[in-house]
Design a protein around this motif. Structure first.
Motif, PDB file in Angstrom:
ATOM      1  N   HIS A 105       3.465  -4.493   1.974  1.00 26.07           N
ATOM      2  CA  HIS A 105       4.404  -4.698   0.686  1.00 26.07           C
ATOM      3  C   HIS A 105       3.937  -3.286  -0.067  1.00 26.07           C
ATOM      4  O   HIS A 105       4.778  -2.918  -0.905  1.00 26.07           O
ATOM      5  CB  HIS A 105       4.039  -6.003   0.014  1.00 26.07           C
ATOM      6  CG  HIS A 105       4.453  -7.236   0.711  1.00 26.07           C
ATOM      7  ND1 HIS A 105       4.754  -8.304   0.323  1.00 26.07           N
ATOM      8  CD2 HIS A 105       5.045  -7.171   2.040  1.00 26.07           C
ATOM      9  CE1 HIS A 105       5.069  -8.950   1.213  1.00 26.07           C
ATOM     10  NE2 HIS A 105       5.368  -8.360   2.485  1.00 26.07           N
ATOM     11  N   ARG A 106       2.504  -3.122  -0.602  1.00 25.90           N
ATOM     12  CA  ARG A 106       2.320  -2.106  -1.503  1.00 25.90           C
ATOM     13  C   ARG A 106       2.747  -0.766  -0.982  1.00 25.90           C
ATOM     14  O   ARG A 106       3.187   0.166  -1.599  1.00 25.90           O
ATOM     15  CB  ARG A 106       0.726  -1.884  -1.540  1.00 25.90           C
ATOM     16  CG  ARG A 106       0.238  -1.243  -2.849  1.00 25.90           C
ATOM     17  CD  ARG A 106      -0.994  -1.878  -3.141  1.00 25.90           C
ATOM     18  NE  ARG A 106      -2.120  -1.683  -2.263  1.00 25.90           N
ATOM     19  CZ  ARG A 106      -2.750  -2.502  -1.793  1.00 25.90           C
ATOM     20  NH1 ARG A 106      -2.639  -3.649  -1.945  1.00 25.90           N
ATOM     21  NH2 ARG A 106      -3.940  -2.311  -0.512  1.00 25.90           N
ATOM     22  N   ILE A 107       2.559  -0.439   0.734  1.00 30.23           N
ATOM     23  CA  ILE A 107       3.259   0.884   1.045  1.00 30.23           C
ATOM     24  C   ILE A 107       4.764   0.755   0.772  1.00 30.23           C
ATOM     25  O   ILE A 107       5.433   1.775   0.421  1.00 30.23           O
ATOM     26  CB  ILE A 107       2.995   0.666   2.811  1.00 30.23           C
ATOM     27  CG1 ILE A 107       1.574   0.654   2.992  1.00 30.23           C
ATOM     28  CG2 ILE A 107       3.886   1.963   3.272  1.00 30.23           C
ATOM     29  CD1 ILE A 107       1.189   0.631   4.412  1.00 30.23           C
TER      30      ILE A 107
ATOM     31  N   GLN B 151       6.461  -0.557  -1.844  1.00 31.55           N
ATOM     32  CA  GLN B 151       6.702  -0.186  -3.043  1.00 31.55           C
ATOM     33  C   GLN B 151       6.328   1.149  -3.590  1.00 31.55           C
ATOM     34  O   GLN B 151       7.235   1.647  -4.416  1.00 31.55           O
ATOM     35  CB  GLN B 151       5.791  -1.197  -3.981  1.00 31.55           C
ATOM     36  CG  GLN B 151       5.865  -2.690  -4.101  1.00 31.55           C
ATOM     37  CD  GLN B 151       7.180  -3.051  -4.923  1.00 31.55           C
ATOM     38  OE1 GLN B 151       7.695  -2.234  -5.707  1.00 31.55           O
ATOM     39  NE2 GLN B 151       7.313  -4.454  -5.104  1.00 31.55           N
ATOM     40  N   ASP B 152       5.514   1.640  -2.861  1.00 32.06           N
ATOM     41  CA  ASP B 152       5.148   3.087  -3.327  1.00 32.06           C
ATOM     42  C   ASP B 152       5.972   4.115  -2.784  1.00 32.06           C
ATOM     43  O   ASP B 152       5.908   5.033  -3.383  1.00 32.06           O
ATOM     44  CB  ASP B 152       3.470   3.171  -2.682  1.00 32.06           C
ATOM     45  CG  ASP B 152       2.391   2.621  -3.282  1.00 32.06           C
ATOM     46  OD1 ASP B 152       2.778   2.101  -4.325  1.00 32.06           O
ATOM     47  OD2 ASP B 152       1.357   2.630  -2.985  1.00 32.06           O
ATOM     48  N   ASN B 153       6.810   3.651  -1.821  1.00 31.06           N
ATOM     49  CA  ASN B 153       7.818   4.838  -1.210  1.00 31.06           C
ATOM     50  C   ASN B 153       9.130   4.437  -1.857  1.00 31.06           C
ATOM     51  O   ASN B 153       9.941   5.044  -1.039  1.00 31.06           O
ATOM     52  CB  ASN B 153       7.267   4.507   0.088  1.00 31.06           C
ATOM     53  CG  ASN B 153       6.291   5.424   0.465  1.00 31.06           C
ATOM     54  OD1 ASN B 153       5.980   6.545   0.444  1.00 31.06           O
ATOM     55  ND2 ASN B 153       5.087   4.780   0.901  1.00 31.06           N
TER      56      ASN B 153
ATOM     57  N   ASP C 231      11.121   5.468  -3.938  1.00 32.98           N
ATOM     58  CA  ASP C 231      11.910   6.428  -4.278  1.00 32.98           C
ATOM     59  C   ASP C 231      12.250   7.239  -3.197  1.00 32.98           C
ATOM     60  O   ASP C 231      13.285   8.100  -3.115  1.00 32.98           O
ATOM     61  CB  ASP C 231      10.986   7.425  -5.257  1.00 32.98           C
ATOM     62  CG  ASP C 231       9.522   7.778  -4.486  1.00 32.98           C
ATOM     63  OD1 ASP C 231       9.169   7.223  -3.533  1.00 32.98           O
ATOM     64  OD2 ASP C 231       9.098   9.107  -4.784  1.00 32.98           O
TER      65      ASP C 231
ATOM     66  N   GLU D  38      12.846  -3.607   2.522  1.00 33.12           N
ATOM     67  CA  GLU D  38      12.584  -3.264   1.060  1.00 33.12           C
ATOM     68  C   GLU D  38      13.248  -4.312   0.038  1.00 33.12           C
ATOM     69  O   GLU D  38      12.625  -4.629  -0.948  1.00 33.12           O
ATOM     70  CB  GLU D  38      13.341  -1.676   0.913  1.00 33.12           C
ATOM     71  CG  GLU D  38      13.039  -0.500   1.666  1.00 33.12           C
ATOM     72  CD  GLU D  38      13.796  -0.520   3.072  1.00 33.12           C
ATOM     73  OE1 GLU D  38      13.658  -1.352   3.901  1.00 33.12           O
ATOM     74  OE2 GLU D  38      14.478   0.384   3.277  1.00 33.12           O
TER      75      GLU D  38
ATOM     76  N   VAL E 175       6.925   6.929   6.679  1.00 37.71           N
ATOM     77  CA  VAL E 175       6.814   5.597   5.751  1.00 37.71           C
ATOM     78  C   VAL E 175       6.813   4.241   6.740  1.00 37.71           C
ATOM     79  O   VAL E 175       5.982   3.533   6.915  1.00 37.71           O
ATOM     80  CB  VAL E 175       7.653   5.422   4.881  1.00 37.71           C
ATOM     81  CG1 VAL E 175       7.253   4.066   4.028  1.00 37.71           C
ATOM     82  CG2 VAL E 175       7.376   6.710   3.684  1.00 37.71           C
TER      83      VAL E 175
ATOM     84  N   THR F 179       3.700   4.349   8.852  1.00 41.13           N
ATOM     85  CA  THR F 179       2.375   3.628   8.091  1.00 41.13           C
ATOM     86  C   THR F 179       2.461   2.035   8.004  1.00 41.13           C
ATOM     87  O   THR F 179       1.631   1.382   7.980  1.00 41.13           O
ATOM     88  CB  THR F 179       2.196   4.353   6.612  1.00 41.13           C
ATOM     89  OG1 THR F 179       2.783   5.652   6.920  1.00 41.13           O
ATOM     90  CG2 THR F 179       0.715   4.347   6.101  1.00 41.13           C
TER      91      THR F 179
END
Lengths: 600, 452
Positions: A254-256, A258-260, A262, A283, A322, A325
């Motif tokens: 979930h963090r990955i 959120q971080d991407n 954009d 997403e 992404v 990852t």
């Protein structure tokens, strides 16, 4: 480019050979029409572009309905399924649904063989560029290569191909599917014919190589043993069965995401079309349900002879790096090798309120739309529409009764009534919650509901119908408390056990079925009051402006359908009812001045 | 209309009359009727035949029977009209025989509804109906708007949202078995259903007062024999409606009349006098009806003869009225009649905290004051704070919603509970007019054609 006229003239042309197109072409040709099936690519007939799976909640019921009517999807599934599972077994029979994972290539090849072997059906590779019309009537299709095919009716099943645009991260390219070219011409032509055309979006997850998955870290999900066939006409499943696997997303995944965000075309504003709420991208799930610590993922094999695994639940259009990852953050997938990335796709569709309940367009006679072109999502939704459109194209040419189902008769009826009455504001998927009469529309009674209609059409062999009638009589006898056991051989593929189970289900729901039937009868009365096709809503006194506009757009065929149009109030229906009666009455007075005396 | 079942109804008003008409409609009506009507020959269309009517195999009546084959009949279906003698017994026996032969008692307005659905209502009728529907709707609309501005719409919306939320939770479990959706436990569900039912009960408790405001108050005129109840009724109506005599027990049956009491629409109910020692069985039956009227009224108006001292019989009567009033929470007031004669009983002799008005039914003294007192008693009950249920349709909708929620609480299977919750949702939604329009249409048809 000078067009040349193909020497053979067809009754029906079906454009597109996906799940809708294949059923449409089979239905039309089996009903006796000389039919042409036109596809961009003969090697992608009945391609499973997304999930290698048929059925599921409500969708499984539709496939069974299609089967009882003489469609092909269930048989194709039984022949190529590698994992069969009945869903909702913990709940009542009314909400149980069959689902099967298939070998995606075997599925395609079998359907390819069926359509190519079908009498009266020609299958050709070319892209439809224009609908050939004269006046408000369709005359055929002009292809991109410059051939004119003449036909008396045309069914369009274009899927996601009209001006398809695929997105992986911020990279986008034209395409009807990952590596297939989009159809760039046809939707402009539809606009020129006066159709309103809009955009929609859907997506698919990545596929990974089974060799790179640690299945020991996942939970095995066995199918049913023995597997239960989809089709009423299959006695058993003879294919090799495979396991599916369960794993989960986690905090890191979930963090990955959120971080991407954009770099997501969904969240950077690049994709503006509406996607399905019910099949959300990962997403969306992470952004909209932040309190969920994990989401379920099902790993589904895509075939016997491929190592591709479909990661069900990871619908995404994030960039490929992404995707890699985030997949590797998941238990069991730490060393996963992506074979194909997930992607989102935008495409043109035609809002389905432009259709009649037969799926014929209101604007162009003998032109039919089916499948994702109508704003639906799902192979099953597409297939049943294809069948209905193909059958109706043929039936109208033959001067026979149209094929239309009530909302209480079939999920197919619910689907099409929703499409043509309410329209769609997101890709439409079937749910049992959409049916008012869920307890009547069961998977186990699809044959009892619809097989006679399939036989009357001539799409179910009479020999099968007779076997079915013996089964039905046996169920009725058992319900009445009797039921001298039939000779099982005379029932096959139905069985004594099936009759026993059916009688049990019916008596379990008996009270409720009576209630639902009563409700059906009440609702039907409004559906028996017909509204003329050319009814002048705009001039109807007493209707609110909003109702006038909406009714004018949808042009409902009955008062019942009018009542279901969003934005039309019961008061509008009362007004309409009285005005209709006045009209009808004054017309009759003109034609027959001697009016029968009324009895007070 | 295909598959329409046979319906039957008495088409003339209830009560004794020279003739009573029973009508049947539906494609099998002739066959059903042949089970209890002895036709001399195949009935000719639209021609009256004198026939014997049978009940339990014996002759019940001799009546004119007319067969109207569809589609040229009032309903557009095969119809049969039986003009029998207007005895309630004969008519009810015909109804019973028809039911035994497979006919179903018609719902209010159902003949007209069928006439419409079969295209049998003519232009003039349709216009009349249209006008009638409009006037009804405007009146109903005014009430609805007044309520929508206030708290009812809020309450109904909240109720609907709560039912919808519960239904959505169930539907999600049914449609998404592969998602990790928190399962609604039976206890949790039971608790939420119970609180919904409590909400509905609270709303329904406002109905009696609301109904009075809209439809008028039912005022039961009660008292011992010969205190002047019928005289008072006539005086309040301003005409001689009820028979008045010196003989105690002249009024044998209850009698209803509409009146305007100081601006309040009221239905005045004259009743047979209540006493302990009547040996007359007819009078006793009349007294039963008086007691029934007491139970079903909105205001109990007790009439006392102030020219005579109050005795133990009066005390018993007051006790009975007080008990029934307390049970239902209805207002009670007293008319101290015969104010033209010397007084033998003072108002405070009642020993009850009820408003008392001195009147003379024969001279007309005090009538205005009495009318105002009744109107105040009835109207006071209607001016409650907050959401008020005023129409029978709303009350019925809430009652069926409550019943559906109770049934939902009684089943364990989510797909069955969902059926009941959908029913509840439909019922609650119908109040704001957003549910199946069929129900709304039915209620309209049942309104504009009283007496079938």
């Amino acid at each position: 480019m000078s067009a040349h006229l193909y020497p053979k003239s067809y009754d029906v042309i079906v454009v597109g050979a996906g799940h809708a197109g294949a059923e449409a072409a089979l239905a039309a040709s089996r009903l006796g029409c000389e039919t042409l099936l036109l596809t961009q690519n003969l090697d992608t007939i009945a391609q499973m572009s997304c999930n290698p799976s048929i059925g599921g909640i409500a969708k499984g019921q539709m496939v069974r309905e299609l089967d009882a009517l003489g469609g092909e999807m269930a048989k194709n599934t039984d022949a190529t399924g590698l994992h069969f599972k009945t869903l909702n077994t913990g709940k009542g029979a009314a909400v149980r649904s069959p689902r099967a994972q298939c070998d995606k290539k075997a599925y395609q090849f079998r359907m390819k063989e069926v359509v190519e072997s079908q009498e009266r059906l020609d299958v050709k590779q070319d892209e439809a560029a224009r609908a050939w019309t004269s006046g408000s009537r369709v005359r055929g299709i002009e292809t991109k290569r410059g051939v004119r095919y003449e036909a008396r009716a045309v069914v369009l099943t274009t899927g996601t191909f009209l001006k398809g645009m695929a997105h992986v991260g911020l990279h986008s390219y034209s395409g009807g599917r990952a590596s297939d070219p989009a159809a760039e011409l046809l939707s402009d032509d539809l606009r020129a014919l006066g159709f309103s055309v809009d955009r929609m979006k859907t997506g698919t997850p990545m596929r990974v190589n089974a060799r790179s998955v640690d299945f020991s870290a996942c939970e095995p999900q066995p199918g049913d043993d023995p597997p239960v066939p989809f089709s009423h006409f299959s006695e058993r499943i003879e294919t090799t069965q495979l396991l599916c696997w369960l794993t989960h997303t986690n905090d890191l995944t979930h963090r990955i995401i959120q971080d991407n965000l954009d770099r997501s075309p969904l969240y950077s504003g690049k994709i503006k079309s509406i996607g399905p709420r019910y099949c959300p991208s990962i997403e969306d799930k992470v952004v909209k349900f932040p309190h969920h610590r994990r989401h379920l993922l099902f790993l589904e094999p895509e075939g016997w002879r491929t190592r591709e695994i479909y990661v069900n639940g990871l619908f995404t259009s994030l960039p490929e790096d992404v995707q890699l990852t985030l997949v590797r953050s998941i238990r069991g997938l730490e060393k996963a090798e992506l074979m194909r990335p997930g992607y989102a796709i935008e495409y043109d569709f035609c809002p389905p309120t432009q259709l009649k309940p037969t799926l014929e367009t209101k604007a162009v006679e003998h032109l039919y739309f089916a499948g994702q072109l109508n704003g639906t999502t799902g192979y099953e939704e597409a297939a049943v529409q294809g069948f209905v459109a193909g059958a109706n194209a043929a039936l109208k040419l033959q001067g026979r009764e149209p094929l239309v189902f009530g909302r209480d008769e079939a999920y197919i009826g619910v689907l099409i009534d929703d499409l043509v009455t309410k329209g769609v504001d997101e890709p439409y998927r079937m749910f049992t919650a959409r049916a008012e009469h869920r307890l009547l529309l069961r998977s186990d009674n699809a044959d009892l509901r619809l097989l006679e209609r399939g036989a009357a059409l001539g799409l179910v062999p009479l020999e099968m119908r007779d076997r079915f009638r013996r089964y039905r009589a046996l169920v009725e006898a058992k319900l009445a408390g009797g039921g001298a056991d039939e000779d099982e051989d005379a029932l096959r593929p139905w069985t004594l056990a099936k009759a026993e189970a059916q009688a049990e289900i019916q008596s379990y729901y008996a009270q409720y079925i009576v209630r639902e039937r009563r409700m059906v009868e009440r609702l039907r009365r409004l559906d028996q009051v017909a509204i003329p096709e050319s009814y002048p809503y705009a001039e109807t006194l007493g209707l609110l402006n909003e109702a006038k506009q909406k009714l004018d757009r949808v042009r409902p065929r009955t008062l019942g359908q009018a009542a279901r149009v969003p934005g039309v109030t019961p008061a509008d229906i009362q007004v309409l009812m009285i005005q209709l009666e006045k009209r009808r009455r004054s017309r009759r007075l003109e034609s027959a001045p001697a009016c029968a005396p009324l009895v007070p | 209309m295909p598959n329409a079942d046979v319906i039957v109804a008495v088409s003339t008003p209830p009560g004794e009359s020279a003739l009573g008409v029973v009508r049947l409609s539906g494609s099998g009506c002739l066959g059903a009727a042949s089970r209890f009507i002895r036709f001399k020959r195949e009935p000719a269309p639209r021609s009256a035949e004198f026939c014997e009517i049978l009940s339990r195999g014996e002759t019940l009546d001799r009546a004119l029977v007319t067969f109207f084959p569809g589609p040229n009949s009032y309903t557009g279906e095969d119809m049969l009209e039986v003009s029998a003698h207007g005895s309630p017994f004969i008519l009810s026996e015909i109804m019973r025989e028809a039911a035994a032969a497979g006919a179903r008692p018609a719902e209010p307005g159902e003949f007209t509804e069928r006439a419409f659905l079969n295209g049998r209502i003519d232009l003039a009728q349709a216009e009349a109906v249209c006008a009638l529907i409009r006037s009804r709707t405007r009146a109903a609309h005014r009430v609805a708007m007044a309520q929508l501005d206030g708290k009812l719409s809020e309450r109904i919306r909240a109720l609907r949202d709560a039912v919808l939320g519960l239904l959505a939770a169930l539907e999600a479990q049914l449609d998404h078995p592969d998602e990790e959706i928190p399962v609604l436990s039976r206890e949790d569900m039971g608790g939420r259903l119970a609180s919904l039912r409590a909400d509905i009960d609270a709303l329904l408790s406002t109905y009696p007062a609301g109904r009075v405001a809209l439809e008028g108050a039912r005022v039961a005129i009660l008292g011992r024999p010969n205190v002047g109840k019928s005289s008072l009724l006539n005086a309040l109506l301003g005409r001689d409606r009820a028979i008045v005599a010196e003989t105690p027990g002249t009024t044998r049956d209850t009698l209803e009349e509409q009146a305007d009491l100081a601006g309040l629409k009221a239905v005045l109910i004259d009743t047979a006098g209540l006493r302990e020692d009547s040996g007359d069985s007819i009078e006793r039956a009349g007294m039963e009806r008086s007691r029934a009227a007491l139970k079903a009224c909105d205001v109990a108006l007790v009439v006392l003869d102030r020219s005579r001292a109050l005795g133990p019989d009066d005390a018993r009567l007051l006790e009975e009225v007080a008990a029934a009033g307390a049970l239902e929470g209805r207002p009670i007031l007293c008319a101290l009649n015969k104010s033209d004669l010397p007084a033998a009983a003072a108002p405070d002799a009642l020993g009850r905290p009820w408003p008392a008005v001195e009147v003379s039914a024969t001279r007309g003294d005090g009538l205005d004051a009495l009318a105002r007192a009744v109107a105040e008693a009835a109207g006071g009950a209607a001016t409650e704070e907050g959401a008020v249920i005023a129409t029978a349709r709303h009350a019925r909708a809430l009652e069926s919603a409550r019943a559906a929620l109770a049934e939902a609480a009684g089943v364990a299977e989510p797909e069955l509970a969902a059926v009941h919750l959908r029913e509840a949702l439909l019922a609650v939604g119908s109040i704001a007019g957003e549910a199946a329009s069929d129900d709304v249409l039915r209620s309209i048809f049942s309104k504009f054609c009283i007496g079938k």
